[in-house]
Enzyme design. Structure first.
Site, PDB file in Angstrom:
ATOM      1  N   ARG A  76     -11.292   6.986   9.882  1.00 29.17           N
ATOM      2  CA  ARG A  76     -10.589   6.342   8.788  1.00 29.17           C
ATOM      3  C   ARG A  76      -9.360   7.154   8.415  1.00 29.17           C
ATOM      4  NH1 ARG A  76     -12.829   3.286   5.131  1.00 29.17           N
ATOM      5  NH2 ARG A  76     -10.640   2.980   4.634  1.00 29.17           N
ATOM      6  N   GLY A  77      -8.544   6.582   7.541  1.00 29.44           N
ATOM      7  CA  GLY A  77      -7.349   7.259   7.064  1.00 29.44           C
ATOM      8  C   GLY A  77      -6.089   6.624   7.612  1.00 29.44           C
ATOM      9  N   ARG A  93     -13.375  -4.390  18.028  1.00 25.19           N
ATOM     10  CA  ARG A  93     -12.648  -4.981  19.154  1.00 25.19           C
ATOM     11  C   ARG A  93     -12.258  -3.905  20.174  1.00 25.19           C
ATOM     12  NH1 ARG A  93      -7.401  -4.769  20.352  1.00 25.19           N
ATOM     13  NH2 ARG A  93      -6.969  -3.793  18.354  1.00 25.19           N
ATOM     14  N   LYS A  99      -2.351  -8.212  10.984  1.00 17.72           N
ATOM     15  CA  LYS A  99      -3.667  -8.039  11.598  1.00 17.72           C
ATOM     16  C   LYS A  99      -4.727  -7.599  10.581  1.00 17.72           C
ATOM     17  CE  LYS A  99      -3.107  -3.218  13.163  1.00 17.72           C
ATOM     18  NZ  LYS A  99      -4.197  -2.630  12.351  1.00 17.72           N
ATOM     19  N   ASP A 100      -4.271  -7.072   9.430  1.00 17.86           N
ATOM     20  CA  ASP A 100      -5.208  -6.631   8.394  1.00 17.86           C
ATOM     21  C   ASP A 100      -5.567  -7.743   7.409  1.00 17.86           C
ATOM     22  OD1 ASP A 100      -5.183  -4.096   9.472  1.00 17.86           O
ATOM     23  OD2 ASP A 100      -3.689  -3.323   8.071  1.00 17.86           O
ATOM     24  N   ARG A 110       0.854  -1.184   0.000  1.00 14.17           N
ATOM     25  CA  ARG A 110       0.000   0.000   0.000  1.00 14.17           C
ATOM     26  C   ARG A 110       0.895   1.241   0.000  1.00 14.17           C
ATOM     27  NH1 ARG A 110      -3.796  -1.105   4.989  1.00 14.17           N
ATOM     28  NH2 ARG A 110      -4.669   0.953   4.503  1.00 14.17           N
TER      29      ARG A 110
END
Length: 301
Positions: free
Chosen positions: A145-146, A127, A79-80, A8
């Site tokens: 977000r972001g 979570r 984790k993503d 990314r």
């Protein structure tokens, strides 16, 4: 030989991709590395995760590049990555874990228990929201977000009173933590595999897998996969209030797991001592105990 790394475009993602690139070239400086930054589908919208299909959108474009040959490997924060991978792909390596903790950023580093009444805290993670509201039901946790810099700017602009972020991200980007409170494990168990950098590739790409095997941290891979197995057994996703941590303590591994209702009012928490030899069976056994206690329905409440 040339290895193309899909990543990314964020500063954190590029930092992690460069760590992997350096590990590979340390093995063999004849290997040429090319980074291929990509804007994932998840990066192109400000909508809440539950409206766009979860964190899988952050890796789908990178996985497509593995399939069409644009890239050879993809670097992720583990984790993503969904606990259940498409069978075409595999996690070929993980690096040693950074901190698994979560941090509460604010103007003065106040602890969660001392945060002002009815405060607003930014986090898009169910979570994190559930665990905050389990301790402090008065606090309003709102989606944010972001990338990490964008989220911190929103905090500094006064959009909320606090912001929860992974300590690993702050450490990797060398962001000042003087105004942060580090949650205790009892207050906030991490997401499965939080703190790990993972390298994904096609399961059929044996040449790449052989290279990744040489940079893989075998013991850390066992712990990371155990945590992911627990989430998978719960049929969980990034939208589920599920937390799990496998940590080395003296001569054993302590497995700590927590499942909560969405509002944080109800929870199941269990711990189990294990070992590298038995962790696979023990994590399955622990998951069965959670299921027997109706964990599947609890995460939907």
């Amino acid at each position: 030989m040339k290895i193309k790394i899909a990543t990314r475009e964020s500063k954190l993602a590029l930092f992690q991709a460069n760590i992997v690139a350096n590990r590979i070239t340390e093995l063999n400086n004849d290997i040429e590395i090319e980074l291929i930054p990509m804007k994932s589908e998840g990066d192109q919208t400000e909508k809440p995760l539950h409206e766009i299909g979860g964190k899988g959108l952050f890796i789908s474009k990178l996985e497509s590049s593995l399939e069409d040959g644009t890239s050879d490997i993809a670097v992720h924060s583990l984790k993503d990555v969904p606990a259940k991978l498409n069978t075409k792909f595999t996690i070929g390596a993980v690096l040693e874990r950074e901190s698994s903790s979560d941090m509460l950023m604010s103007s003065n580093g106040t602890s969660i228990r001392d945060f002002p009444l009815n405060s607003v805290i930014g986090s898009s993670s169910p979570r994190r929201k559930s665990q905050v509201n389990n301790i402090r039901p008065d606090i309003n946790v709102v989606p944010v977000r972001g990338n990490i810099e964008t989220r911190i700017k929103k905090l500094n602009d006064g959009q909320f009173d606090g912001l929860i972020v992974a300590k690993a991200a702050l450490n990797r980007l060398e962001i000042d933590t003087s105004n942060c409170y580090e949650f205790t494990k009892e207050e906030m168990l991490p997401s499965a595999s939080q703190g790990y950098v993972a390298i994904e590739c096609l399961k059929s790409n044996l040449e790449i897998l052989n290279i990744l095997r040489k940079i893989n941290n075998e013991k850390q891979m066992i712990l990371a996969q155990a945590e992911r197995s627990f989430v998978s057994a719960m049929n969980g996703s990034c939208l589920s209030p599920i937390a799990v941590l496998c940590s080395e303590e003296e001569n054993n591994i302590l497995i700590s797991a927590k499942v909560l209702s969405q509002d944080g009012k109800d929870k199941i928490y269990m711990e189990l001592n294990s070992s590298y030899e038995n962790i696979s069976n023990d994590i399955d056994s622990l998951a069965s105990d959670f299921i027997a206690n109706d964990a599947h329905n609890l995460i939907l409440k």
